[in-house]
Design a protein around this motif. Structure first.
Motif, PDB file in Angstrom:
ATOM      1  N   VAL A  35      -2.104   2.829 -10.510  1.00  0.00           N
ATOM      2  CA  VAL A  35      -2.268   3.684 -12.039  1.00  0.00           C
ATOM      3  C   VAL A  35      -1.692   5.196 -11.623  1.00  0.00           C
ATOM      4  CG1 VAL A  35      -3.884   4.556 -13.576  1.00  0.00           C
ATOM      5  CG2 VAL A  35      -3.835   2.087 -13.139  1.00  0.00           C
ATOM      6  N   MET A  36      -2.232   5.641 -10.663  1.00  0.00           N
ATOM      7  CA  MET A  36      -1.639   7.079 -10.396  1.00  0.00           C
ATOM      8  C   MET A  36      -0.458   7.021 -10.014  1.00  0.00           C
ATOM      9  SD  MET A  36      -4.780   8.279  -7.414  1.00  0.00           S
ATOM     10  CE  MET A  36      -4.124   9.738  -7.171  1.00  0.00           C
ATOM     11  N   MET A  37       0.534   6.197  -9.312  1.00  0.00           N
ATOM     12  CA  MET A  37       2.034   6.340  -9.576  1.00  0.00           C
ATOM     13  C   MET A  37       2.340   6.271 -10.838  1.00  0.00           C
ATOM     14  SD  MET A  37       2.742   3.724  -6.152  1.00  0.00           S
ATOM     15  CE  MET A  37       1.901   3.979  -4.586  1.00  0.00           C
ATOM     16  N   LEU A  38       1.959   5.499 -11.739  1.00  0.00           N
ATOM     17  CA  LEU A  38       2.268   5.301 -13.131  1.00  0.00           C
ATOM     18  C   LEU A  38       2.112   6.746 -13.902  1.00  0.00           C
ATOM     19  CD1 LEU A  38       1.092   1.914 -14.188  1.00  0.00           C
ATOM     20  CD2 LEU A  38       3.502   2.356 -13.471  1.00  0.00           C
ATOM     21  N   GLN A  39       0.918   7.169 -13.535  1.00  0.00           N
ATOM     22  CA  GLN A  39       0.607   8.480 -14.190  1.00  0.00           C
ATOM     23  C   GLN A  39       1.398   9.708 -13.763  1.00  0.00           C
ATOM     24  OE1 GLN A  39      -3.741   9.184 -13.581  1.00  0.00           O
ATOM     25  NE2 GLN A  39      -4.243   7.630 -15.123  1.00  0.00           N
ATOM     26  N   LEU A  40       1.811   9.639 -12.256  1.00  0.00           N
ATOM     27  CA  LEU A  40       2.585  10.573 -11.966  1.00  0.00           C
ATOM     28  C   LEU A  40       3.870  10.726 -12.611  1.00  0.00           C
ATOM     29  CD1 LEU A  40       3.146  12.814  -9.697  1.00  0.00           C
ATOM     30  CD2 LEU A  40       3.852  11.103  -8.305  1.00  0.00           C
ATOM     31  N   LEU A  41       4.617   9.616 -12.836  1.00  0.00           N
ATOM     32  CA  LEU A  41       5.886   9.626 -13.635  1.00  0.00           C
ATOM     33  C   LEU A  41       5.611  10.137 -15.056  1.00  0.00           C
ATOM     34  CD1 LEU A  41       8.814   8.770 -14.136  1.00  0.00           C
ATOM     35  CD2 LEU A  41       7.954   6.393 -14.621  1.00  0.00           C
ATOM     36  N   GLU A  42       4.522   9.856 -15.641  1.00  0.00           N
ATOM     37  CA  GLU A  42       4.213  10.294 -16.842  1.00  0.00           C
ATOM     38  C   GLU A  42       4.064  11.949 -17.086  1.00  0.00           C
ATOM     39  OE1 GLU A  42       0.497   8.315 -18.106  1.00  0.00           O
ATOM     40  OE2 GLU A  42       1.639   6.388 -18.354  1.00  0.00           O
ATOM     41  N   LYS A  43       3.418  12.376 -15.881  1.00  0.00           N
ATOM     42  CA  LYS A  43       3.243  13.907 -15.855  1.00  0.00           C
ATOM     43  C   LYS A  43       4.497  14.594 -15.374  1.00  0.00           C
ATOM     44  CE  LYS A  43      -1.037  13.531 -16.532  1.00  0.00           C
ATOM     45  NZ  LYS A  43      -1.628  13.670 -18.004  1.00  0.00           N
ATOM     46  N   VAL A  44       5.504  13.869 -14.723  1.00  0.00           N
ATOM     47  CA  VAL A  44       6.899  14.530 -14.579  1.00  0.00           C
ATOM     48  C   VAL A  44       7.587  14.547 -15.655  1.00  0.00           C
ATOM     49  CG1 VAL A  44       9.004  13.961 -13.232  1.00  0.00           C
ATOM     50  CG2 VAL A  44       6.957  13.955 -12.026  1.00  0.00           C
ATOM     51  N   ILE A  45       7.694  13.466 -16.415  1.00  0.00           N
ATOM     52  CA  ILE A  45       8.374  13.601 -17.849  1.00  0.00           C
ATOM     53  C   ILE A  45       7.771  14.616 -18.766  1.00  0.00           C
ATOM     54  CG2 ILE A  45       8.831  12.087 -19.796  1.00  0.00           C
ATOM     55  CD1 ILE A  45       8.651   9.566 -18.059  1.00  0.00           C
ATOM     56  N   GLU A  46       6.442  14.991 -18.866  1.00  0.00           N
ATOM     57  CA  GLU A  46       5.945  15.826 -19.611  1.00  0.00           C
ATOM     58  C   GLU A  46       6.408  17.313 -19.102  1.00  0.00           C
ATOM     59  OE1 GLU A  46       1.535  17.545 -20.861  1.00  0.00           O
ATOM     60  OE2 GLU A  46       1.745  15.492 -19.927  1.00  0.00           O
ATOM     61  N   LEU A  47       6.787  17.536 -17.793  1.00  0.00           N
ATOM     62  CA  LEU A  47       6.975  18.669 -17.206  1.00  0.00           C
ATOM     63  C   LEU A  47       8.386  18.834 -17.686  1.00  0.00           C
ATOM     64  CD1 LEU A  47       5.033  18.424 -13.898  1.00  0.00           C
ATOM     65  CD2 LEU A  47       4.772  20.122 -15.812  1.00  0.00           C
ATOM     66  N   GLU A  48       9.190  17.803 -17.538  1.00  0.00           N
ATOM     67  CA  GLU A  48      10.775  17.905 -17.537  1.00  0.00           C
ATOM     68  C   GLU A  48      10.761  18.474 -19.101  1.00  0.00           C
ATOM     69  OE1 GLU A  48      12.661  14.233 -15.373  1.00  0.00           O
ATOM     70  OE2 GLU A  48      12.157  13.887 -17.230  1.00  0.00           O
ATOM     71  N   ASN A  49      10.109  18.246 -20.176  1.00  0.00           N
ATOM     72  CA  ASN A  49       9.951  18.617 -21.506  1.00  0.00           C
ATOM     73  C   ASN A  49       9.349  20.128 -21.861  1.00  0.00           C
ATOM     74  OD1 ASN A  49      11.573  16.518 -22.855  1.00  0.00           O
ATOM     75  ND2 ASN A  49      10.071  15.078 -21.933  1.00  0.00           N
ATOM     76  N   TRP A  50       8.752  20.524 -20.705  1.00  0.00           N
ATOM     77  CA  TRP A  50       8.015  21.697 -21.057  1.00  0.00           C
ATOM     78  C   TRP A  50       8.653  23.099 -21.023  1.00  0.00           C
ATOM     79  CZ3 TRP A  50       4.331  24.242 -16.957  1.00  0.00           C
ATOM     80  CH2 TRP A  50       3.486  25.436 -17.521  1.00  0.00           C
ATOM     81  N   THR A  51       9.317  23.314 -21.770  1.00  0.00           N
ATOM     82  CA  THR A  51      10.347  24.385 -22.112  1.00  0.00           C
ATOM     83  C   THR A  51       9.802  25.820 -21.503  1.00  0.00           C
ATOM     84  OG1 THR A  51       9.816  24.571 -24.543  1.00  0.00           O
ATOM     85  CG2 THR A  51      11.615  23.242 -23.965  1.00  0.00           C
TER      86      THR A  51
END
Length: 301
Positions: A75-91
């Protein structure tokens, strides 16, 4: 003129720019089915990946599974991807600090998941998933720092190499223990370690002949600095202050700098300089550029 020149940029170059952030290394054409891997990883709960985005443009990513030395559950591996995507969109983001809860960075993969995903096919699929995620983290347009407290073992050691910089506390240690587990690094750690310290030193580290305490890591150039404090809260504040020297300026300029450096590292010369041109086109004549020129004019009077 810059804007008209941008119109002449080749489609392949624009595709390259997109690929550097937001897309993965592997897809179905490589035999990788991300949705199937996600379903398997969902079966292994525990811990969390926490993200705090501060007003100063610094993100704090916390690996939080202290009962298992912050080992990555599925689950942490899945959450890491989610957080990376969130950071990609943090302008508004400019910097990122990655650290572990309770004065430990990470001990790598949770052995429960490793034991259950025992076939070569499972191993390759997990390898592809984590390489995708950490490559996207490495390509974020944020200047990133791994704050290493306590142990960074196995996959945790690999994770630190996906950041632009590394800081250690005095008592901490980085250990690539993969050989002892009968495998090799598979989250991209070997490739990134060779880039950081060269093939000869990387071979010493990966073979276990060279143990990386804070002093040796500093001398090898793996880490930038050994922090004064070992207290969890104080060393995080130290890391923030250290990072601020690199992110002083408008977010669009800091992010553009990181994109240009990433291109210089990953692309051939022709494509890298074309990327510089395209990134410049997003800044030239923009608010930060106009304001800086106006300030410079005042100083010269």
């Amino acid at each position: 003129m810059a804007r008209s020149l941008l119109k002449t940029s080749s489609m392949s170059m624009r595709t390259k720019l997109v690929q550097q952030m937001g897309l993965s290394l592997y897809n179905t054409s490589h035999g990788f089915n991300e949705e199937e891997v996600k379903k398997k990883l969902q079966q292994f709960p525990g811990g969390s990946i926490d993200l705090q985005k501060e007003d100063n443009g610094i993100g704090i990513l916390t690996l939080n599974n202290p009962s298992k030395m912050n080992a990555f559950s599925g689950v942490m591996m899945l959450q890491l991807l989610e957080k990376v995507i969130e950071l990609e969109n943090w302008t508004e983001g400019k910097g990122l600090i990655v650290h572990g809860a309770n004065n430990t960075f990470s001990s790598g993969s949770d052995l429960n998941a490793v034991k259950a995903l025992a076939t070569p096919e499972d191993g390759i699929a997990l390898c592809m998933f984590m390489q995708n995620t950490l490559t996207r983290l490495m390509r974020l347009p944020l200047i990133s720092v791994a704050l290493i407290q306590g142990w960074a073992l196995g996959g945790g050691a690999e994770f630190t190499t996906a950041c632009d910089f590394r800081l250690m506390t005095r008592e901490s240690e980085i250990r690539f223990v993969h050989k002892e587990m009968g495998i090799v690094p598979s989250w991209g750690g070997t490739t990134r370690l060779v880039e950081i310290i060269g093939s000869r030193q990387a071979l010493k580290v990966l073979s276990g002949a060279l143990k990386l305490d804070s002093e040796k890591a500093l001398n090898l150039g793996i880490v930038e600095e050994v922090l004064q404090s070992s207290d969890e809260t104080k060393c995080l504040e130290e890391a923030k202050e250290w990072l601020k020297q690199f992110i002083n300026g408008p977010p669009e300029v800091i992010r553009a700098l990181k994109k240009s450096v990433t291109a210089g590292k990953e692309l051939c010369l022709e494509e890298a300089v074309q990327t510089e041109r395209d990134v410049l086109g997003t800044l030239w004549g923009g608010p930060a550029n106009v304001e800086a020129i106006a300030r410079r004019g005042k100083y010269c009077k």
